[in-house]
Design an enzyme around this catalytic site. Structure first.
Site, PDB file in Angstrom:
ATOM      1  N   TYR A 294      55.213 -31.426 -48.214  1.00 53.89           N
ATOM      2  CA  TYR A 294      56.334 -30.496 -47.987  1.00 53.89           C
ATOM      3  C   TYR A 294      55.906 -29.120 -47.247  1.00 53.89           C
ATOM      4  O   TYR A 294      56.231 -28.587 -46.343  1.00 53.89           O
ATOM      5  CB  TYR A 294      57.158 -30.142 -49.160  1.00 53.89           C
ATOM      6  CG  TYR A 294      58.498 -29.499 -48.665  1.00 53.89           C
ATOM      7  CD1 TYR A 294      59.636 -29.928 -47.900  1.00 53.89           C
ATOM      8  CD2 TYR A 294      58.721 -28.226 -49.349  1.00 53.89           C
ATOM      9  CE1 TYR A 294      60.701 -29.624 -47.859  1.00 53.89           C
ATOM     10  CE2 TYR A 294      60.113 -27.381 -49.084  1.00 53.89           C
ATOM     11  CZ  TYR A 294      60.924 -28.184 -48.279  1.00 53.89           C
ATOM     12  OH  TYR A 294      62.350 -27.704 -48.206  1.00 53.89           O
TER      13      TYR A 294
ATOM     14  N   CYS B 152      66.710 -22.874 -46.561  1.00 51.09           N
ATOM     15  CA  CYS B 152      65.824 -23.944 -46.882  1.00 51.09           C
ATOM     16  C   CYS B 152      64.073 -23.607 -46.145  1.00 51.09           C
ATOM     17  O   CYS B 152      63.336 -23.845 -46.618  1.00 51.09           O
ATOM     18  CB  CYS B 152      66.156 -25.120 -46.231  1.00 51.09           C
ATOM     19  SG  CYS B 152      67.866 -25.734 -47.141  1.00 51.09           S
ATOM     20  N   HIS B 153      64.295 -23.316 -44.863  1.00 55.28           N
ATOM     21  CA  HIS B 153      63.080 -23.132 -44.379  1.00 55.28           C
ATOM     22  C   HIS B 153      63.065 -21.920 -43.350  1.00 55.28           C
ATOM     23  O   HIS B 153      62.167 -21.724 -42.402  1.00 55.28           O
ATOM     24  CB  HIS B 153      62.755 -24.545 -43.477  1.00 55.28           C
ATOM     25  CG  HIS B 153      62.773 -25.732 -44.053  1.00 55.28           C
ATOM     26  ND1 HIS B 153      63.877 -26.494 -44.154  1.00 55.28           N
ATOM     27  CD2 HIS B 153      61.885 -26.254 -45.085  1.00 55.28           C
ATOM     28  CE1 HIS B 153      63.677 -27.497 -44.954  1.00 55.28           C
ATOM     29  NE2 HIS B 153      62.389 -27.616 -45.419  1.00 55.28           N
ATOM     30  N   GLY B 154      64.107 -20.964 -43.562  1.00 57.63           N
ATOM     31  CA  GLY B 154      63.887 -19.747 -43.110  1.00 57.63           C
ATOM     32  C   GLY B 154      64.103 -19.611 -41.684  1.00 57.63           C
ATOM     33  O   GLY B 154      63.471 -18.784 -40.917  1.00 57.63           O
TER      34      GLY B 154
END
Lengths: 427, 188
Positions: A294, B152-154
Site C-alpha cells: 500500500y 483515502c489518498h489525499g
C-alpha cells in the site's frame, strides 16, 4: 521424490497395496525423506504454513455453513456467528486471526528463502510456485476481508477494485465486469464469497506441487551447500517431525494468545460498522499484511504508475532467481549481501509503517516554515525512499553484488559445517 | 483413405498429398478453438453487470430543498451524487481560476448544464461524489481549496470539483442529468 525408494512392504496387505496403489510407499518415502542435518527453526515454517492452510480451510468451511453472502445479511450473519452459533465465538476469531498468522508465517518463510538463497538453481520453480501461492493468498485474504461487510470491507473492496479502473482504455469496463455493476454491491459480495471459498483449494493443489518440487530438489539448508554423503542428512521422521512439532506448538501458543486475548487487535475497529456506500471512513487502511505494498502504491502521485509499481513489487519476486547473480546460496558467506538483506528487512517494516500512516503526516519535524506548516520528513517521502530501496535491492544490489562481492570460504560439506574438521567425512 | 494413400509396387504406403492432412489438422483445431471460445464466453460474460443492474436507471432530485452552502447526497447506481448549492464566494473563486495549469483543465461553466430557462446556473453543481483516484467519497468543504477532500489518498478538489492536488487523475465526474423544471433534476 528424490532418489530410489527405500520402502519394502512387510505384510501381505502392504505387498498387495504396493502392487496396486503404492500410497503406503509414498508416505513411507515422505516420512523418511533425507533432510539436511543442519536445518534450523527457520525451516519449520513450512510445517507451520501447512497447519495454517488446514486451519483456514477447516474453519472457513464451517463459517460458510452459517454465513449469508448478501449485502443485507452478511454483517448480521457474522455477528450472529460470533454471538449465537455454538462455538462461533471461537471458530470465527480463529479464522480471522488465522489469516494474519498465515501471512506472518509466510513472510518468515519467504525472508528465510531470501536469506539462504533458496530460490537459486535448481530451486527456481519451487520459489516461483511459492510466489504464485503468495499471490493467491493475497487475493484470498482480500476477498475474505470483504465478506463481513463492515466499513473497511466495503471501502477496501472499492479501493482495490478501483486499481483495475486505472488501466487505460479497458479499465472501466474491466472494473464493472469484476464488480458486476457500477459499484461494490450485492453482485460483488456474492462472487467474492464464491472465489474466497474455492481459491484456497487451488492453493492446496499448488502446495502439493511446492512440496513435490522440494522433494525433488531436496531442501536447501543454512550453509547452502548441497548434501553429498549420507552423513549430511537425517531422516525427516523422527528428527524433523519432532523439531517441526515443537515449532508448531510455540506458534500455536502465539496464535492462541491472539484468538483468546486479542481477537480484534489485528483488525480494524471500523469493520464493526456496517458498510455504508454513502460514507467513506476518514482513514482507509488495508490489513497489516498489505501495508508495505500500500505504501509503494501511494509513493507516486500518479494513479496508474502507483499500481504498476505495486504490481512490479510482487512481479520482481518471480524473476529473483535470475536477478541474483551470486553463485553462493547462503548469505552467511556473503559479507555485503548479508547487510543489504538486513537493511531490506528493516526497510520492509518501515514500508509497512508508511502504509499505515497518512502520506501527509510527519515522520519528524524540524521547525516550521513561513506559513507555520511543519517542516521535515513526511510519510510520503519516507515511503519514496523505502520504495526506492525495495527495488534497488532486487534490481541493483543483488545483480551487482554477485559480480563484485568476495564471498567467505564455505564449508566443504554440511557435516563439516556442523562437526568441524576432525569429524569431517569419516563416516 | 483410398484417394490419399497409394500402395507402391514395392509394397510401401505413402501419403500422396501431405498438405491435405495439414488442412484437416488446422480445420479441426480451428473448429475446436471456436467451440471453446463459444463455451468460455458465457462463463466470462456472466460476471458483467446484469440486466436489472443496467436497468436501474435514473433518479429525480428536488434541488429547491438544498439551501445555499448545503450539499445533498443521493445514491445513484450505487454511487453518491453530490448536489451542491454553492455560495457566491465559492462560485467567484471557481470562475476566477486560470485553468491552463490544471491537471484536467475545465472552466467552471463547462461543469454546469443549462437549466429550464436555457441558462447556466452556477449556484447548483451536480457531480458524481466518487474520487477519481480509487473511488472513495470525498468530504465536502475541506481540503486546501475548500472544495472536496478525499481522505483515502489525499486528493484535493476545488469548489468546482476540479482536481488540484493529490493523486487523482481527473476532475470529479459530472453525471448525465437534465433539468425537468426549475426545481427538479433528473440524473441518469
Amino acid at each position: 521424490m528424490s532418489g530410489p525408494s527405500t520402502y519394502t512392504p512387510k505384510y501381505a496387505f502392504t505387498r498387495w497395496m504396493d502392487s496396486r496403489l503404492p500410497i503406503i510407499r509414498m508416505s513411507s518415502d515422505f516420512m523418511g525423506f533425507p533432510s539436511p542435518r543442519n536445518l534450523n527453526y527457520w525451516y519449520a515454517f513450512g510445517a507451520i504454513l501447512a497447519l495454517c492452510l488446514v486451519t483456514q480451510i477447516l474453519t472457513g468451511v464451517i463459517l460458510a455453513m452459517h454465513y449469508t453472502p448478501t449485502i443485507d445479511g452478511a454483517f448480521d450473519s457474522v455477528q450472529r456467528i460470533k454471538r449465537d452459533v455454538n462455538f462461533g465465538w471461537l471458530i470465527q476469531p480463529i479464522h480471522a486471526v488465522g489469516a494474519s498468522m498465515f501471512f506472518l508465517a509466510v513472510y518468515v518463510h519467504m525472508f528465510r528463502g531470501l536469506y539462504y538463497g533458496s530460490y537459486k538453481a535448481p530451486r527456481e520453480l519451487l520459489w516461483i510456485i511459492g510466489c504464485v501461492i503468495y499471490l493467491l493468498m493475497m487475493a484470498v485474504g482480500f476477498l475474505g476481508y470483504t465478506l463481513p461487510w463492515g466499513q473497511m470491507s466495503f471501502w477496501g473492496a472499492t479501493v482495490i477494485t478501483g486499481f483495475f479502473g486505472a488501466i487505460p482504455v479497458v479499465g472501466e469496463s474491466l472494473q464493472q465486469w469484476l464488480l458486476g455493476g457500477y459499484a461494490v454491491d450485492n453482485a460483488t459480495l456474492q462472487r467474492f464469497f464464491s472465489l474466497h471459498f474455492v481459491l484456497p483449494f487451488v492453493i492446496a493443489a499448488l502446495v502439493g506441487l511446492h512440496i513435490w518440487a522440494v522433494h525433488h530438489t531436496g531442501q536447501n539448508n543454512p550453509v547452502g551447500v548441497s548434501p553429498k554423503t549420507k552423513s549430511d542428512t537425517l531422516s525427516f521422521h523422527p528428527y524433523y517431525t519432532v523439531k517441526d512439532a515443537f515449532a508448531v506448538a510455540v506458534f500455536m501458543m502465539i496464535f492462541a494468545a491472539f484468538v483468546f486475548y486479542l481477537p480484534d487487535a489485528l483488525g480494524h475497529a471500523d469493520n464493526y460498522q456496517r458498510a455504508d456506500p454513502m460514507k467513506t471512513p476518514p482513514h482507509i487502511v488495508p490489513e497489516w499484511y498489505f501495508l508495505p505494498f500500500y505504501a509503494i502504491l501511494r509513493a507516486v502521485p500518479d494513479k496508474l504508475m502507483g499500481i504498476l509499481l505495486m504490481g512490479a513489487a510482487i512481479a520482481v519476486l518471480f524473476v529473483l532467481p535470475w536477478l541474483d547473480t551470486s553463485k553462493v546460496r547462503s548469505m552467511r558467506f556473503r559479507p555485503i549481501a548479508k547487510w543489504a538483506f538486513l537493511i531490506f528487512l528493516i526497510n520492509s517494516f518501515i514500508l509497512g509503517w508508511c502504509g499505515a500512516e497518512s502520506p501527509d503526516n510527519m515522520v519528524f519535524s524540524v521547525g516550521e516554515n513561513a506559513k507555520g506548516e511543519p517542516m521535515g520528513m513526511n510519510f510520503l517521502w519516507l515511503s519514496r525512499i523505502t520504495t526506492a530501496y525495495y527495488f534497488a535491492f532486487f534490481l541493483l544490489i543483488l545483480p551487482i553484488l554477485g559480480l563484485v562481492e568476495k564471498p567467505k570460504a564455505r564449508p566443504q560439506s554440511i557435516t563439516q559445517s556442523v562437526l568441524g574438521d576432525k569429524h569431517g567425512d569419516d563416516h | 483413405m483410398s484417394d490419399t494413400l497409394n500402395t507402391h509396387q514395392d509394397g510401401q504406403v505413402s501419403v500422396e498429398d501431405p498438405a491435405k492432412r495439414d488442412f484437416i489438422y488446422i480445420a479441426t483445431g480451428a473448429a475446436a478453438a471456436v467451440g471453446m471460445g463459444a463455451v468460455a464466453w458465457p462463463l466470462v460474460n456472466q460476471m458483467g453487470p446484469a440486466a436489472d443492474t443496467l436497468a436501474a436507471g435514473s433518479i429525480e432530485i428536488d434541488i429547491s430543498k438544498v439551501e445555499e452552502g448545503q450539499q445533498l447526497k443521493m445514491l445513484w447506481r450505487g454511487k453518491p451524487v453530490f448536489v451542491r448549492h454553492r455560495t457566491p464566494k465559492e462560485i467567484a473563486v471557481a470562475e476566477a481560476l486560470d485553468i491552463t495549469d490544471l491537471r484536467d483543465p475545465a472552466t467552471d461553466g463547462s461543469r454546469l448544464i443549462e437549466n429550464a430557462q436555457g441558462k447556466l446556473d452556477p449556484k447548483i453543481l451536480v457531480m458524481i461524489g466518487v474520487c477519481t483516484h480509487f473511488g472513495c467519497i470525498p468530504v465536502g468543504e475541506a481540503g486546501d481549496f475548500d472544495g472536496w477532500y478525499c481522505p483515502c489518498h489525499g486528493s484535493h478538489y476545488d469548489t468546482s470539483g476540479r482536481i488540484r492536488k493529490g493523486p487523482a487523475p481527473r476532475n470529479l465526474d459530472i453525471p448525465p442529468y437534465a433539468y425537468l423544471s426549475d426545481t427538479i433534476i433528473k440524473v441518469g
